[in-house]
Design a protein around this motif. Structure first.
Motif, PDB file in Angstrom:
ATOM      1  N   ASN A 145       0.868  -1.171   0.000  1.00 11.74           N
ATOM      2  CA  ASN A 145       0.000   0.000   0.000  1.00 11.74           C
ATOM      3  C   ASN A 145       0.909   1.226   0.000  1.00 11.74           C
ATOM      4  O   ASN A 145       1.847   1.303   0.790  1.00 11.74           O
ATOM      5  N   CYS A 146       0.635   2.165  -0.887  1.00 11.78           N
ATOM      6  CA  CYS A 146       1.608   3.206  -1.158  1.00 11.78           C
ATOM      7  C   CYS A 146       0.961   4.590  -1.123  1.00 11.78           C
ATOM      8  O   CYS A 146      -0.164   4.770  -1.594  1.00 11.78           O
ATOM      9  N   TRP A 147       1.679   5.566  -0.544  1.00 16.40           N
ATOM     10  CA  TRP A 147       1.227   6.954  -0.504  1.00 16.40           C
ATOM     11  C   TRP A 147       2.318   7.853  -1.082  1.00 16.40           C
ATOM     12  O   TRP A 147       3.505   7.714  -0.753  1.00 16.40           O
ATOM     13  N   TYR A 148       1.903   8.774  -1.935  1.00 17.55           N
ATOM     14  CA  TYR A 148       2.812   9.734  -2.555  1.00 17.55           C
ATOM     15  C   TYR A 148       2.517  11.128  -1.995  1.00 17.55           C
ATOM     16  O   TYR A 148       1.358  11.538  -1.894  1.00 17.55           O
ATOM     17  N   TYR A 149       3.576  11.854  -1.667  1.00 18.69           N
ATOM     18  CA  TYR A 149       3.420  13.180  -1.081  1.00 18.69           C
ATOM     19  C   TYR A 149       4.126  14.197  -1.983  1.00 18.69           C
ATOM     20  O   TYR A 149       5.361  14.313  -1.965  1.00 18.69           O
ATOM     21  N   PHE A 150       3.336  14.887  -2.788  1.00 18.11           N
ATOM     22  CA  PHE A 150       3.895  15.842  -3.736  1.00 18.11           C
ATOM     23  C   PHE A 150       3.893  17.252  -3.144  1.00 18.11           C
ATOM     24  O   PHE A 150       2.966  17.651  -2.430  1.00 18.11           O
ATOM     25  N   GLU A 189      -9.863  12.297   1.438  1.00 15.24           N
ATOM     26  CA  GLU A 189     -10.022  13.587   2.112  1.00 15.24           C
ATOM     27  C   GLU A 189      -9.586  13.544   3.566  1.00 15.24           C
ATOM     28  O   GLU A 189      -9.329  14.575   4.185  1.00 15.24           O
ATOM     29  N   PHE A 190      -9.486  12.341   4.132  1.00 20.98           N
ATOM     30  CA  PHE A 190      -9.120  12.224   5.541  1.00 20.98           C
ATOM     31  C   PHE A 190      -7.624  11.954   5.728  1.00 20.98           C
ATOM     32  O   PHE A 190      -7.155  11.816   6.848  1.00 20.98           O
ATOM     33  N   ARG A 191      -6.897  11.847   4.608  1.00 18.91           N
ATOM     34  CA  ARG A 191      -5.471  11.567   4.731  1.00 18.91           C
ATOM     35  C   ARG A 191      -4.688  12.344   3.692  1.00 18.91           C
ATOM     36  O   ARG A 191      -5.113  12.484   2.542  1.00 18.91           O
TER      37      ARG A 191
END
Length: 255
Positions: A145-150, A189-191
């Motif tokens: 599970n992956c999250w990108y922060y631009f 919207e919550f993260r």
């Protein structure tokens, strides 16, 4: 010899069944069940057609040796102290090696050719070498599970997780990857960040050392769409941090 090969084949088949039912709760792959079924076919064929049965069992024993020497390679590098798994691996190797030798000898007798221990020893050594070197350089694909922060910077952070307790982080400056994620990623919207579930990552290890990590694509579970990159994106392995153990290859018990 007349009865020894069928008996040995049946014992190997029984061993495959025991491995399957003994390890099924841990998750089992496809190879051991296939080898077990093939061994049963070889045993039944021996009862009706000796020549065909010997041929089937020769290749079945070859399959067992290749797969379980590969398993032994994994244990040597990643799980050397696991006595239980060594037992699961060693017994089929011994049985398959004996079956390989006996079927090879029987086929040589049928063809009227002499049986040479040097030849069969070389063959087993070659088979063992192929299996054992399989984990020396091992590419495998993991899912995270992956999250990108631009932000406005060229480098951006990527967080990969299996569970909340098993996380590793990396950075990238790939514009192709950025555009791909902005187009296909999921907003929550919550993260903070853009979410990409089931991200497929190709990891290459050499003697336990990670030498390459590449992002291939991910599965958008909301729309059930598989989004694959046109070309995989390399991650700088010198900048990754976190739980590195989850990047190592796995080998299903009994597979």
């Amino acid at each position: 010899m007349r009865y020894l090969i069928p008996i040995l084949t049946f014992i190997l088949f029984s061993c495959g069944l025991l491995i399957f039912f003994g390890t099924i709760r841990f998750g089992i792959g496809i190879y051991t069940p296939l080898l077990t079924i093939a061994t049963l076919i070889g045993f039944l064929t021996l009862l009706t057609n000796k020549h065909k049965g010997l041929t089937i069992n020769f290749f079945v024993s070859l399959g067992w040796l290749l797969r379980y020497f590969e398993h032994a390679s994994y244990l040597l590098l990643y799980d050397r102290q696991n006595v239980g798994r060594w037992l699961i691996v060693t017994i089929p190797i011994i049985l398959a090696a004996l079956l390989f030798i006996l079927t090879f000898k029987s086929k040589q007798n049928i063809l009227g050719k002499p049986f040479r221990w040097r030849v069969v020893t070389f063959l087993i050594f070659a088979i063992a070498s192929i299996g054992l070197i399989s984990f020396v350089r091992k590419p495998h694909v993991g899912e995270f599970n992956c999250w990108y922060y631009f932000d406005n910077k060229s480098d951006y952070k990527i967080t990969f997780a299996v569970t909340p307790d098993h996380i590793w982080e990396a950075t990238s400056n790939s514009e192709e990857l950025r555009n791909f994620i902005l187009k296909n990623g999921i907003r929550d919207e919550f993260r903070e960040g853009i979410y990409c579930p089931e991200t497929k990552v190709k990891i290459v290890t050499r003697f336990k050392k990670i030498v390459a990590i590449r992002i291939i694509g991910f599965h958008n579970t909301t729309t059930n769409v598989y989004a694959n990159l046109k070309s995989s994106i390399d991650i700088d392995i010198n900048k990754i941090k976190g739980d590195m153990d989850i990047l190592q290859p796995d080998f299903t018990v009994g597979d």
